[in-house]
Scaffold this motif. Structure first.
Motif, PDB file in Angstrom:
ATOM      1  N   SER A  14       0.836  -1.193   0.000  1.00 57.62           N
ATOM      2  CA  SER A  14       0.000   0.000   0.000  1.00 57.62           C
ATOM      3  C   SER A  14       0.875   1.250   0.000  1.00 57.62           C
ATOM      4  CB  SER A  14      -0.940   0.023   1.201  1.00 57.62           C
ATOM      5  OG  SER A  14      -0.242   0.369   2.367  1.00 57.62           O
ATOM      6  N   ALA A  15       0.356   2.296  -0.627  1.00 54.37           N
ATOM      7  CA  ALA A  15       1.079   3.571  -0.653  1.00 54.37           C
ATOM      8  C   ALA A  15       1.195   4.139   0.755  1.00 54.37           C
ATOM      9  CB  ALA A  15       0.364   4.552  -1.571  1.00 54.37           C
ATOM     10  N   GLU A  16       0.179   3.931   1.584  1.00 57.09           N
ATOM     11  CA  GLU A  16       0.219   4.432   2.963  1.00 57.09           C
ATOM     12  C   GLU A  16       1.394   3.831   3.739  1.00 57.09           C
ATOM     13  OE1 GLU A  16      -1.622   6.819   4.456  1.00 57.09           O
ATOM     14  OE2 GLU A  16      -2.442   7.164   2.466  1.00 57.09           O
ATOM     15  N   ASP A  17       1.601   2.527   3.588  1.00 61.69           N
ATOM     16  CA  ASP A  17       2.720   1.882   4.275  1.00 61.69           C
ATOM     17  C   ASP A  17       4.057   2.368   3.734  1.00 61.69           C
ATOM     18  OD1 ASP A  17       1.053   0.424   5.941  1.00 61.69           O
ATOM     19  OD2 ASP A  17       1.065  -1.362   4.665  1.00 61.69           O
ATOM     20  N   ALA A  18       4.159   2.508   2.424  1.00 57.24           N
ATOM     21  CA  ALA A  18       5.404   2.987   1.819  1.00 57.24           C
ATOM     22  C   ALA A  18       5.736   4.389   2.308  1.00 57.24           C
ATOM     23  CB  ALA A  18       5.289   2.966   0.294  1.00 57.24           C
ATOM     24  N   PRO A  40      12.910  -2.399  -8.831  1.00 59.69           N
ATOM     25  CA  PRO A  40      13.567  -3.332  -7.916  1.00 59.69           C
ATOM     26  C   PRO A  40      13.426  -4.777  -8.404  1.00 59.69           C
ATOM     27  CG  PRO A  40      11.444  -2.703  -7.048  1.00 59.69           C
ATOM     28  CD  PRO A  40      11.649  -1.897  -8.309  1.00 59.69           C
ATOM     29  N   ASP A  41      14.337  -5.638  -7.949  1.00 54.57           N
ATOM     30  CA  ASP A  41      14.215  -7.054  -8.299  1.00 54.57           C
ATOM     31  C   ASP A  41      13.204  -7.721  -7.353  1.00 54.57           C
ATOM     32  OD1 ASP A  41      15.660  -7.011  -5.976  1.00 54.57           O
ATOM     33  OD2 ASP A  41      17.328  -8.211  -6.704  1.00 54.57           O
ATOM     34  N   GLU A  42      12.812  -8.941  -7.685  1.00 50.42           N
ATOM     35  CA  GLU A  42      11.762  -9.628  -6.938  1.00 50.42           C
ATOM     36  C   GLU A  42      12.140  -9.887  -5.484  1.00 50.42           C
ATOM     37  OE1 GLU A  42      12.781 -11.007 -10.027  1.00 50.42           O
ATOM     38  OE2 GLU A  42      11.194  -9.952 -11.076  1.00 50.42           O
ATOM     39  N   SER A  43      13.431 -10.142  -5.233  1.00 48.08           N
ATOM     40  CA  SER A  43      13.839 -10.416  -3.851  1.00 48.08           C
ATOM     41  C   SER A  43      13.668  -9.178  -2.968  1.00 48.08           C
ATOM     42  CB  SER A  43      15.282 -10.915  -3.811  1.00 48.08           C
ATOM     43  OG  SER A  43      16.171  -9.917  -4.276  1.00 48.08           O
ATOM     44  N   LEU A  44      13.981  -7.996  -3.502  1.00 48.42           N
ATOM     45  CA  LEU A  44      13.795  -6.768  -2.735  1.00 48.42           C
ATOM     46  C   LEU A  44      12.309  -6.516  -2.487  1.00 48.42           C
ATOM     47  CD1 LEU A  44      14.889  -4.126  -1.456  1.00 48.42           C
ATOM     48  CD2 LEU A  44      14.577  -3.075  -3.681  1.00 48.42           C
ATOM     49  N   VAL A  45      11.482  -6.753  -3.494  1.00 52.48           N
ATOM     50  CA  VAL A  45      10.047  -6.535  -3.342  1.00 52.48           C
ATOM     51  C   VAL A  45       9.482  -7.468  -2.276  1.00 52.48           C
ATOM     52  CG1 VAL A  45       7.808  -6.711  -4.488  1.00 52.48           C
ATOM     53  CG2 VAL A  45       9.727  -5.645  -5.678  1.00 52.48           C
ATOM     54  N   ALA A  46       9.876  -8.730  -2.284  1.00 51.09           N
ATOM     55  CA  ALA A  46       9.394  -9.680  -1.272  1.00 51.09           C
ATOM     56  C   ALA A  46       9.864  -9.268   0.122  1.00 51.09           C
ATOM     57  CB  ALA A  46       9.876 -11.086  -1.608  1.00 51.09           C
ATOM     58  N   TRP A  47      11.111  -8.829   0.222  1.00 48.39           N
ATOM     59  CA  TRP A  47      11.682  -8.409   1.504  1.00 48.39           C
ATOM     60  C   TRP A  47      10.970  -7.171   2.036  1.00 48.39           C
ATOM     61  CZ3 TRP A  47      14.922  -4.002   2.424  1.00 48.39           C
ATOM     62  CH2 TRP A  47      15.509  -3.980   3.691  1.00 48.39           C
ATOM     63  N   ARG A  48      10.806  -6.163   1.186  1.00 51.87           N
ATOM     64  CA  ARG A  48      10.199  -4.915   1.651  1.00 51.87           C
ATOM     65  C   ARG A  48       8.698  -5.087   1.915  1.00 51.87           C
ATOM     66  NH1 ARG A  48       9.899  -1.325  -3.861  1.00 51.87           N
ATOM     67  NH2 ARG A  48       7.854  -2.114  -4.474  1.00 51.87           N
ATOM     68  N   LYS A  49       8.040  -6.011   1.192  1.00 47.62           N
ATOM     69  CA  LYS A  49       6.617  -6.243   1.418  1.00 47.62           C
ATOM     70  C   LYS A  49       6.395  -6.697   2.853  1.00 47.62           C
ATOM     71  CE  LYS A  49       4.264  -8.109  -1.925  1.00 47.62           C
ATOM     72  NZ  LYS A  49       3.591  -9.049  -2.848  1.00 47.62           N
ATOM     73  N   GLU A  50       7.266  -7.551   3.344  1.00 46.69           N
ATOM     74  CA  GLU A  50       7.171  -8.018   4.725  1.00 46.69           C
ATOM     75  C   GLU A  50       7.528  -6.906   5.710  1.00 46.69           C
ATOM     76  OE1 GLU A  50       9.575 -11.141   7.490  1.00 46.69           O
ATOM     77  OE2 GLU A  50       9.114 -11.790   5.459  1.00 46.69           O
ATOM     78  N   LEU A  51       8.576  -6.131   5.397  1.00 52.19           N
ATOM     79  CA  LEU A  51       9.018  -5.066   6.298  1.00 52.19           C
ATOM     80  C   LEU A  51       8.021  -3.919   6.417  1.00 52.19           C
ATOM     81  CD1 LEU A  51      12.805  -4.540   5.592  1.00 52.19           C
ATOM     82  CD2 LEU A  51      11.745  -5.011   7.776  1.00 52.19           C
ATOM     83  N   PHE A  52       7.406  -3.536   5.306  1.00 56.67           N
ATOM     84  CA  PHE A  52       6.529  -2.373   5.279  1.00 56.67           C
ATOM     85  C   PHE A  52       5.074  -2.708   5.612  1.00 56.67           C
ATOM     86  CE2 PHE A  52      10.116  -0.539   3.196  1.00 56.67           C
ATOM     87  CZ  PHE A  52      10.000   0.832   3.338  1.00 56.67           C
ATOM     88  N   ALA A  53       4.740  -3.977   5.755  1.00 53.06           N
ATOM     89  CA  ALA A  53       3.349  -4.381   5.994  1.00 53.06           C
ATOM     90  C   ALA A  53       2.822  -3.764   7.287  1.00 53.06           C
ATOM     91  CB  ALA A  53       3.244  -5.899   6.048  1.00 53.06           C
ATOM     92  N   GLY A  54       1.802  -2.939   7.171  1.00 54.78           N
ATOM     93  CA  GLY A  54       1.143  -2.354   8.328  1.00 54.78           C
ATOM     94  C   GLY A  54       1.868  -1.227   9.018  1.00 54.78           C
ATOM     95  N   VAL A  55       2.962  -0.752   8.464  1.00 55.69           N
ATOM     96  CA  VAL A  55       3.758   0.289   9.124  1.00 55.69           C
ATOM     97  C   VAL A  55       2.963   1.590   9.282  1.00 55.69           C
ATOM     98  CG1 VAL A  55       5.810   1.752   8.816  1.00 55.69           C
ATOM     99  CG2 VAL A  55       5.979  -0.676   8.503  1.00 55.69           C
ATOM    100  N   SER A  56       1.979   1.804   8.430  1.00 57.82           N
ATOM    101  CA  SER A  56       1.211   3.049   8.531  1.00 57.82           C
ATOM    102  C   SER A  56       0.305   3.083   9.760  1.00 57.82           C
ATOM    103  CB  SER A  56       0.363   3.253   7.270  1.00 57.82           C
ATOM    104  OG  SER A  56      -0.562   2.197   7.122  1.00 57.82           O
ATOM    105  N   HIS A  57       0.081   1.942  10.385  1.00 58.94           N
ATOM    106  CA  HIS A  57      -0.739   1.903  11.600  1.00 58.94           C
ATOM    107  C   HIS A  57       0.077   2.437  12.770  1.00 58.94           C
ATOM    108  CE1 HIS A  57      -3.241   0.347  14.847  1.00 58.94           C
ATOM    109  NE2 HIS A  57      -4.211   0.301  13.949  1.00 58.94           N
ATOM    110  N   SER A  58      -0.553   3.212  13.628  1.00 56.63           N
ATOM    111  CA  SER A  58       0.164   3.861  14.728  1.00 56.63           C
ATOM    112  C   SER A  58       0.784   2.885  15.723  1.00 56.63           C
ATOM    113  CB  SER A  58      -0.771   4.819  15.470  1.00 56.63           C
ATOM    114  OG  SER A  58      -1.860   4.102  16.020  1.00 56.63           O
ATOM    115  N   HIS A  59       0.299   1.641  15.782  1.00 58.39           N
ATOM    116  CA  HIS A  59       0.870   0.667  16.712  1.00 58.39           C
ATOM    117  C   HIS A  59       2.164   0.060  16.207  1.00 58.39           C
ATOM    118  CE1 HIS A  59      -3.378   0.338  18.368  1.00 58.39           C
ATOM    119  NE2 HIS A  59      -2.645   0.874  19.303  1.00 58.39           N
TER     120      HIS A  59
END
Length: 174
Positions: A74-78, A116-135
């Motif tokens: 999501s753009a919000e997480d990014a 980006p290559d697929e490995s970076l996308v898979a890595w960042r997808k996990e890292l950025f998941a839900g980051v936009s939430h205040s918790h």
């Protein structure tokens, strides 16, 4: 036109000008409860202070339609994850955030070209998941820690070239 006789007209009030208050004989002291006497506190989770940091959120919205997002991202997480990196870059230069700070942050994580290559996308997808939430403040701070200050102080052209060559060298852990 003159005012009628029944309208009060005190010209002495209108002729007054500003007078500064009398001088205070005692010096000002930082004795209020919220004053920082020892300077800005440093430590884990406290971030890097800088001026006008809220402006980075407004600047980030200008990049929203250009972000390279894969399905499930999501753009919000990014934005939430990269704003902290941009603020770290701006504060390292001792200034408020500008568009280049956000461009660098988005580019390092592959949200801006080069693709980006697929490995970076898979890595960042996990890292950025839900980051936009205040918790998820700790996860957002973790993202900021992944980009060393030495990388953030590079010119944007060098960062773009490094992203085209090997983006993983810009991050501390991948």
């Amino acid at each position: 036109m003159a005012a009628p006789d029944y309208v009060p007209n005190d010209t002495a009030v209108a002729d007054r000008h500003y007078v500064s208050p009398p001088r205070r004989p005692q010096p000002w002291l930082a004795d209020r409860p919220g004053e920082l006497i020892e300077g800005q506190p440093m430590g884990a989770g406290l971030g890097v202070p800088g001026p006008d940091q809220g402006y980075a959120l407004r600047l980030a919205r200008r990049f929203e339609d250009r972000l390279l997002l894969s399905p499930g991202e999501s753009a919000e997480d990014a934005i939430a994850g990269c704003v902290g990196v941009a603020l770290k870059r701006a504060a390292s230069f001792g200034r408020a955030p500008v568009g280049v700070d956000l461009e660098v942050a988005f580019r390092v994580f592959g949200f801006l070209p080069p693709d980006p290559d697929e490995s970076l996308v898979a890595w960042r997808k996990e890292l950025f998941a839900g980051v936009s939430h205040s918790h998820h403040y700790a996860e957002a701070r973790h993202l900021v820690g992944l980009v060393p200050e030495s990388v953030l102080r590079l010119p944007p052209s060098e960062i773009e070239a490094a992203c085209a060559a090997d983006r993983s060298k810009l991050l501390t852990h991948q």
